[in-house]
Design a protein around this motif. Sequence first.
Motif, PDB file in Angstrom:
ATOM      1  N   VAL A 132     -12.806  50.666  20.340  1.00  0.00           N
ATOM      2  CA  VAL A 132     -12.097  50.159  19.189  1.00  0.00           C
ATOM      3  C   VAL A 132     -11.907  50.930  18.567  1.00  0.00           C
ATOM      4  CG1 VAL A 132     -12.433  48.727  17.157  1.00  0.00           C
ATOM      5  CG2 VAL A 132     -13.282  48.344  19.180  1.00  0.00           C
ATOM      6  N   GLN A 133     -10.331  51.073  17.966  1.00  0.00           N
ATOM      7  CA  GLN A 133      -9.732  52.379  17.094  1.00  0.00           C
ATOM      8  C   GLN A 133      -9.479  51.558  15.676  1.00  0.00           C
ATOM      9  OE1 GLN A 133      -8.429  51.872  20.656  1.00  0.00           O
ATOM     10  NE2 GLN A 133      -9.506  53.151  20.791  1.00  0.00           N
ATOM     11  N   LEU A 134     -10.105  52.204  14.894  1.00  0.00           N
ATOM     12  CA  LEU A 134      -9.746  50.834  13.824  1.00  0.00           C
ATOM     13  C   LEU A 134      -8.989  52.241  12.257  1.00  0.00           C
ATOM     14  CD1 LEU A 134     -13.906  50.530  12.850  1.00  0.00           C
ATOM     15  CD2 LEU A 134     -11.827  48.771  13.563  1.00  0.00           C
ATOM     16  N   GLN A 135      -7.798  51.137  12.133  1.00  0.00           N
ATOM     17  CA  GLN A 135      -7.210  52.209  10.542  1.00  0.00           C
ATOM     18  C   GLN A 135      -7.155  50.829   9.502  1.00  0.00           C
ATOM     19  OE1 GLN A 135      -5.105  54.215  11.397  1.00  0.00           O
ATOM     20  NE2 GLN A 135      -4.337  54.484   9.733  1.00  0.00           N
ATOM     21  N   ALA A 136      -7.415  51.419   9.007  1.00  0.00           N
ATOM     22  CA  ALA A 136      -7.563  51.360   7.024  1.00  0.00           C
ATOM     23  C   ALA A 136      -6.593  51.599   6.144  1.00  0.00           C
ATOM     24  CB  ALA A 136      -9.084  51.710   6.255  1.00  0.00           C
ATOM     25  N   CYS A 137      -6.247  50.904   5.561  1.00  0.00           N
ATOM     26  CA  CYS A 137      -5.366  50.587   4.414  1.00  0.00           C
ATOM     27  C   CYS A 137      -5.222  50.060   3.210  1.00  0.00           C
ATOM     28  CB  CYS A 137      -4.006  50.711   5.058  1.00  0.00           C
ATOM     29  SG  CYS A 137      -2.850  48.928   5.558  1.00  0.00           S
ATOM     30  N   GLY A 138      -4.872  50.459   1.987  1.00  0.00           N
ATOM     31  CA  GLY A 138      -4.576  49.504   0.820  1.00  0.00           C
ATOM     32  C   GLY A 138      -5.226  49.872   0.115  1.00  0.00           C
ATOM     33  N   GLY A 139      -5.408  51.374  -0.046  1.00  0.00           N
ATOM     34  CA  GLY A 139      -5.873  51.706  -1.701  1.00  0.00           C
ATOM     35  C   GLY A 139      -5.193  52.131  -2.630  1.00  0.00           C
ATOM     36  N   GLY A 140      -5.650  52.896  -2.825  1.00  0.00           N
ATOM     37  CA  GLY A 140      -4.614  52.743  -3.958  1.00  0.00           C
ATOM     38  C   GLY A 140      -5.184  52.877  -5.783  1.00  0.00           C
ATOM     39  N   LEU A 141      -3.996  53.736  -6.351  1.00  0.00           N
ATOM     40  CA  LEU A 141      -5.029  53.655  -8.219  1.00  0.00           C
ATOM     41  C   LEU A 141      -4.322  52.045  -9.162  1.00  0.00           C
ATOM     42  CD1 LEU A 141      -5.827  55.192 -10.569  1.00  0.00           C
ATOM     43  CD2 LEU A 141      -3.120  56.268 -11.373  1.00  0.00           C
ATOM     44  N   VAL A 142      -5.350  51.441  -9.274  1.00  0.00           N
ATOM     45  CA  VAL A 142      -6.189  50.796 -10.125  1.00  0.00           C
ATOM     46  C   VAL A 142      -6.211  51.033 -11.521  1.00  0.00           C
ATOM     47  CG1 VAL A 142      -7.863  49.793  -8.942  1.00  0.00           C
ATOM     48  CG2 VAL A 142      -6.394  48.228 -10.224  1.00  0.00           C
ATOM     49  N   GLN A 143      -6.312  50.383 -12.530  1.00  0.00           N
ATOM     50  CA  GLN A 143      -7.106  49.888 -14.106  1.00  0.00           C
ATOM     51  C   GLN A 143      -8.410  49.403 -13.410  1.00  0.00           C
ATOM     52  OE1 GLN A 143      -4.314  48.923 -16.890  1.00  0.00           O
ATOM     53  NE2 GLN A 143      -3.336  50.754 -17.519  1.00  0.00           N
ATOM     54  N   SER A 147      -7.715  47.484  17.086  1.00  0.00           N
ATOM     55  CA  SER A 147      -7.855  47.739  18.925  1.00  0.00           C
ATOM     56  C   SER A 147      -8.278  48.338  19.413  1.00  0.00           C
ATOM     57  CB  SER A 147      -5.959  48.551  17.994  1.00  0.00           C
ATOM     58  OG  SER A 147      -6.249  50.080  18.062  1.00  0.00           O
ATOM     59  N   GLY A 148      -8.389  47.942  20.716  1.00  0.00           N
ATOM     60  CA  GLY A 148      -8.946  48.197  21.551  1.00  0.00           C
ATOM     61  C   GLY A 148      -9.812  47.010  22.478  1.00  0.00           C
ATOM     62  N   ARG A 149     -10.613  47.102  22.292  1.00  0.00           N
ATOM     63  CA  ARG A 149     -12.229  46.007  23.283  1.00  0.00           C
ATOM     64  C   ARG A 149     -11.964  44.904  22.171  1.00  0.00           C
ATOM     65  NH1 ARG A 149     -17.293  49.998  24.610  1.00  0.00           N
ATOM     66  NH2 ARG A 149     -16.271  51.077  25.862  1.00  0.00           N
ATOM     67  N   PRO A 150     -12.222  44.095  22.633  1.00  0.00           N
ATOM     68  CA  PRO A 150     -12.381  42.450  21.868  1.00  0.00           C
ATOM     69  C   PRO A 150     -12.679  42.505  20.571  1.00  0.00           C
ATOM     70  CG  PRO A 150     -12.680  41.863  23.979  1.00  0.00           C
ATOM     71  CD  PRO A 150     -12.989  43.781  23.888  1.00  0.00           C
ATOM     72  N   PHE A 151     -11.701  42.310  19.804  1.00  0.00           N
ATOM     73  CA  PHE A 151     -12.100  41.614  17.960  1.00  0.00           C
ATOM     74  C   PHE A 151     -13.488  41.467  17.764  1.00  0.00           C
ATOM     75  CE2 PHE A 151     -11.285  43.573  13.788  1.00  0.00           C
ATOM     76  CZ  PHE A 151     -11.820  41.729  13.058  1.00  0.00           C
ATOM     77  N   SER A 152     -13.787  40.427  18.178  1.00  0.00           N
ATOM     78  CA  SER A 152     -13.983  39.097  18.327  1.00  0.00           C
ATOM     79  C   SER A 152     -15.651  39.284  18.102  1.00  0.00           C
ATOM     80  CB  SER A 152     -13.986  37.976  18.472  1.00  0.00           C
ATOM     81  OG  SER A 152     -13.697  38.128  19.893  1.00  0.00           O
ATOM     82  N   SER A 153     -16.018  40.316  19.020  1.00  0.00           N
ATOM     83  CA  SER A 153     -17.366  40.389  19.701  1.00  0.00           C
ATOM     84  C   SER A 153     -18.595  41.152  18.598  1.00  0.00           C
ATOM     85  CB  SER A 153     -17.329  41.161  21.324  1.00  0.00           C
ATOM     86  OG  SER A 153     -17.130  42.002  20.393  1.00  0.00           O
ATOM     87  N   ASP A 173      -9.676  38.275  10.150  1.00  0.00           N
ATOM     88  CA  ASP A 173      -9.043  36.882  11.039  1.00  0.00           C
ATOM     89  C   ASP A 173      -8.818  37.665  11.958  1.00  0.00           C
ATOM     90  OD1 ASP A 173      -6.922  35.713  12.633  1.00  0.00           O
ATOM     91  OD2 ASP A 173      -5.548  35.548  10.770  1.00  0.00           O
ATOM     92  N   ASN A 174      -9.709  37.083  13.399  1.00  0.00           N
ATOM     93  CA  ASN A 174     -10.377  37.305  14.363  1.00  0.00           C
ATOM     94  C   ASN A 174      -8.856  37.213  15.469  1.00  0.00           C
ATOM     95  OD1 ASN A 174     -12.956  38.057  14.027  1.00  0.00           O
ATOM     96  ND2 ASN A 174     -13.545  36.415  15.019  1.00  0.00           N
ATOM     97  N   ALA A 175      -8.316  36.670  15.033  1.00  0.00           N
ATOM     98  CA  ALA A 175      -6.660  36.205  15.479  1.00  0.00           C
ATOM     99  C   ALA A 175      -5.514  37.067  15.161  1.00  0.00           C
ATOM    100  CB  ALA A 175      -5.526  35.074  15.172  1.00  0.00           C
ATOM    101  N   LYS A 176      -5.697  38.298  13.908  1.00  0.00           N
ATOM    102  CA  LYS A 176      -4.501  39.234  13.947  1.00  0.00           C
ATOM    103  C   LYS A 176      -5.717  40.419  14.282  1.00  0.00           C
ATOM    104  CE  LYS A 176      -2.389  36.759  10.602  1.00  0.00           C
ATOM    105  NZ  LYS A 176      -1.629  36.831   9.780  1.00  0.00           N
ATOM    106  N   ASN A 177      -6.803  40.766  14.453  1.00  0.00           N
ATOM    107  CA  ASN A 177      -7.912  41.801  14.537  1.00  0.00           C
ATOM    108  C   ASN A 177      -8.373  42.441  13.530  1.00  0.00           C
ATOM    109  OD1 ASN A 177      -8.053  41.176  17.486  1.00  0.00           O
ATOM    110  ND2 ASN A 177      -7.191  42.991  18.070  1.00  0.00           N
ATOM    111  N   THR A 178      -8.239  42.385  12.301  1.00  0.00           N
ATOM    112  CA  THR A 178      -8.408  42.704  10.823  1.00  0.00           C
ATOM    113  C   THR A 178      -9.055  41.959  10.377  1.00  0.00           C
ATOM    114  OG1 THR A 178      -5.606  42.685  11.252  1.00  0.00           O
ATOM    115  CG2 THR A 178      -6.486  42.886   8.822  1.00  0.00           C
TER     116      THR A 178
END
Length: 122
Positions: free
Chosen positions: A1-12, A24-30, A72-77
């Motif tokens: 399984v390869q994982l790609q994180a995003c969404g970080g940033g600066l916030v008050q 991505s890669g192997r079945p996510f839902s397991s 969201d297993n359908a979106k692998n996210t």
Amino acid sequence: VQLQACGGGLVQAGGSLRLSCVASGRPFSSYRLAWFRQAPGKEREFVAAIGWSGENTYYPDSVKGRFTISRDNAKNTVYLQMNSLKPEDTAVYYCAAAQSGLFRAASSYNYWGQGTLVTVSS
């Protein structure tokens, strides 16, 4: 399984962010999925975990009631919604995946994303 994180940033302080991690890669839902974080000079810390079905979630007291993990297993996210952010939440956040083991233990997770930086200003 390869994982790609995003969404970080600066916030008050008091603000919100939502992190995402796409697999991505192997079945996510397991896989059980988790978020950990590591602040400069500190050890990696458990933040949230979720079971394969999404019904079971786990949080440490430090984020309980402020952070919500979902998948969201359908979106692998997997997502981490972070509300009421505090300066002490500043860290690099990592998503992780495992097929077994303790939900809260970093050593249980075989697969890790690259991390995304969250900075909370006071």
